[in-house]
Design an enzyme around this catalytic site. Structure first.
Site, PDB file in Angstrom:
ATOM      1  N   PHE A 233       1.385   1.457   4.648  1.00 45.70           N
ATOM      2  CA  PHE A 233       1.792   0.086   4.421  1.00 45.70           C
ATOM      3  C   PHE A 233       3.086  -0.261   4.487  1.00 45.70           C
ATOM      4  O   PHE A 233       3.815   0.498   3.602  1.00 45.70           O
ATOM      5  CB  PHE A 233       1.108  -0.444   3.330  1.00 45.70           C
ATOM      6  CG  PHE A 233       1.202  -2.057   3.318  1.00 45.70           C
ATOM      7  CD1 PHE A 233       0.904  -3.029   3.831  1.00 45.70           C
ATOM      8  CD2 PHE A 233       2.371  -2.324   2.207  1.00 45.70           C
ATOM      9  CE1 PHE A 233       1.316  -4.302   3.579  1.00 45.70           C
ATOM     10  CE2 PHE A 233       2.680  -3.761   1.837  1.00 45.70           C
ATOM     11  CZ  PHE A 233       2.114  -4.602   2.407  1.00 45.70           C
ATOM     12  N   LEU A 256       3.508   3.504   0.672  1.00 48.93           N
ATOM     13  CA  LEU A 256       3.939   1.912   0.488  1.00 48.93           C
ATOM     14  C   LEU A 256       5.421   2.110   0.511  1.00 48.93           C
ATOM     15  O   LEU A 256       6.036   2.537  -0.225  1.00 48.93           O
ATOM     16  CB  LEU A 256       3.340   1.461  -0.880  1.00 48.93           C
ATOM     17  CG  LEU A 256       1.957   1.508  -1.111  1.00 48.93           C
ATOM     18  CD1 LEU A 256       1.603   0.843  -2.449  1.00 48.93           C
ATOM     19  CD2 LEU A 256       1.031   0.618  -0.122  1.00 48.93           C
ATOM     20  N   GLU A 257       5.852   1.146   1.421  1.00 47.96           N
ATOM     21  CA  GLU A 257       7.488   0.857   1.572  1.00 47.96           C
ATOM     22  C   GLU A 257       7.442  -0.537   1.553  1.00 47.96           C
ATOM     23  O   GLU A 257       7.015  -1.513   2.544  1.00 47.96           O
ATOM     24  CB  GLU A 257       7.895   1.334   2.833  1.00 47.96           C
ATOM     25  CG  GLU A 257       9.374   1.518   3.047  1.00 47.96           C
ATOM     26  CD  GLU A 257      10.145   0.064   3.311  1.00 47.96           C
ATOM     27  OE1 GLU A 257      10.554  -0.558   2.541  1.00 47.96           O
ATOM     28  OE2 GLU A 257      10.014  -0.157   4.486  1.00 47.96           O
ATOM     29  N   CYS A 258       7.945  -1.093   0.322  1.00 46.80           N
ATOM     30  CA  CYS A 258       7.672  -2.471  -0.132  1.00 46.80           C
ATOM     31  C   CYS A 258       9.313  -3.192  -0.143  1.00 46.80           C
ATOM     32  O   CYS A 258      10.037  -2.847   0.675  1.00 46.80           O
ATOM     33  CB  CYS A 258       6.927  -2.625  -1.415  1.00 46.80           C
ATOM     34  SG  CYS A 258       5.073  -1.996  -0.988  1.00 46.80           S
TER      35      CYS A 258
END
Length: 487
Positions: A233, A256-258
């Protein structure tokens, strides 16, 4: 697809190697520069998303993909990379219309992804076993990296083509099958990639599936279904937390790269040419209209040079040409939607109410009444704990903060829930590197030297796991297995 052909189309969804009419109808895909409808996007039903997962599961468990060796997968990925190169201009035309890519942004949005696919093709044949030292055993040990299985890929609207290609090819290079769900604000990017795969590669049916649901429940299926082994994501930290919670029920592997609220620290010994300031403005504010999590949206300036630097940046910001991305002279395009433009405006208004001062910008550019445009904006007198210094704006808004000394700069830079990127600028390189080492972030540049080719990801609420970065990025999509071998 023979020769050049527009990738702007009212597609069907792509499931198990076939184009399937969506069961929930269609929704409009809006050009952010003109506010015109450029296509109708397919809205698949819950059952069709389920079918896409089933197709990926079957393709991984049996059939030609399961039987294919690394060299064969490498060959198919090479086909994809070559096709993306050949159709780069077609993707650029799509990018200008769907997400507002300008000429000075083409390298990141369009020209880079084919080489991501070609690198993934090379890495697909990388050895999956390595001998490791075994303690307390008569034999030896081997660490083997195996594909996880089915990967659901959830991508945002800001760099849709780049992230679609990066994640899909990494997943395939590792030996997985995938279900890609692009953002409803940039659905054609993922569907166009499916078209290239379908028409220009021998990748077997079911290996890549692309669905574009607009409803939350169908999208959530891609995070909770037990047939999915991993979720990759990229998006906001708020949604990332929801993905993490949903995937936790079956202990899916996560990448997760947010969000980010990165700091650019300018030391007091730096020499600032106009060219360098233009680069800093681009990397902190105007690149893709500020719609990038990696931007250095907090600028930390020491008192002695604060006013001079702000004045020069204001002059440069007012010279940025904002407008239609199809104009090759335009340097900054629109925000992605009306809602995003309203969100950015609310952040700026809130900052002014909290005591920040508007140095330039702050609203819609003159003469651009149609399209979701916002001026390059610089705010001063921003305090470290203020909302504008803490929350990701995702618009062309640069917050300038004063600091006293190096320790104070590091403290302010680390005063964030995020830790994704950053920069340090200074003439004394050893001093600048020393400051960079103390900033808690996943990636940081010193005097503009970025860690190219290194794994990319964040600290704290910027996510976890690392993407790209050669074989390390591929192995994020694999599971290590230790095998003890007798002497």
């Amino acid at each position: 697809m023979s020769g050049s052909r527009s990738l702007i189309d009212s597609y069907q969804v792509y499931i198990d190697g076939r184009w399937v009419e969506p069961q929930n109808g269609r929704y409009d895909d809006i050009c952010p520069a003109t506010e015109a409808v450029i296509a109708s996007a397919p809205d698949p039903s819950h059952a069709q998303v389920d079918a896409a997962i089933a197709a990926a599961r079957a393709a991984f468990d049996s059939g030609p993909w399961a039987d294919a060796g690394p060299e064969q997968r490498s060959g198919w990925l090479n086909q994809l990379g070559q096709a993306l190169l050949e159709h780069a201009d077609d993707f650029y035309a799509l990018a200008q219309q769907e997400w507002g890519c300008t000429a000075n942004e083409r390298l990141v949005h369009i020209d880079g992804p084919p080489f991501m696919a070609l690198q993934a093709a090379e890495l697909a044949s990388h050895p999956v076993e390595e001998e490791i030292e075994a303690y307390g055993a008569a034999g030896k040990a081997v660490l083997r990296y195996e594909p996880l299985g089915v990967v659901s890929i959830l991508t945002p609207w800001n760099f849709p083509h780049t992230l679609n290609v990066m994640k899909v090819t990494a997943g395939l290079a590792a030996g997985n099958t995938v279900v890609l769900k692009p953002s409803p604000l940039a659905p054609l990017a993922g569907l166009a990639l499916a078209r290239i795969i379908d028409e220009h590669t021998d990748i077997p049916p079911g290996v890549v599936n692309v669905v574009t649901p607009s409803d939350i429940e169908s999208s959530k299926l891609l995070t909770v279904d037990p047939r999915i082994d991993m979720v990759s994501f990229t998006g906001s930290s708020a949604v990332g937390r929801e993905v993490m919670a949903a995937a936790g029920g079956t202990m899916k592997r996560l990448l997760l790269e947010c969000g980010g609220k990165s700091a650019s620290i300018v030391l007091d010994d730096v020499g600032l040419s106009d060219e360098l300031l233009e680069r800093m403005l681009f990397e902190s504010c105007s690149f893709h209209a500020g719609q990038a999590c990696i931007l250095h949206s907090r600028l930390l300036l020491p008192d002695p040079i604060h006013d001079e630097v702000v004045d020069r940046l204001v002059t440069l910001a007012r010279e940025v040409k904002v407008g239609d991305p199809t104009d090759p002279q335009v340097q900054m395009g629109p925000l992605i939607s009306a809602a995003q433009r309203q969100r950015v405006q609310a952040h700026v208004d809130g900052a002014l109410n909290d005591g920040a001062k508007l140095a330039t910008g702050g609203g819609r550019p003159a003469g651009l009444d149609t399209g979701y445009y916002f001026e390059p904006t610089i705010l001063t007198d921003v305090t470290p704990d203020s909302t504008i210094a803490q929350e990701e704006v995702f618009g062309p808004v640069l917050s300038v903060l004063r600091y006293r000394d190096d320790d104070d700069a590091v403290r302010i830079a680390n005063n964030s829930q995020y830790g994704l990127s950053g920069a340090v600028w200074g003439t004394d390189v050893d001093r600048a590197v020393g400051v960079a080492r103390r900033v808690r972030t996943g990636q940081i540049t010193v005097n503009g030297s970025g860690p190219g080719g290194a794994p990319f990801g964040g600290f704290k609420q910027s996510g976890f796991g690392r993407e790209s970065g050669g074989i390390r990025g591929i192995r994020q999509y694999m599971e290590p297995k230790a095998i003890g071998l007798p002497a």
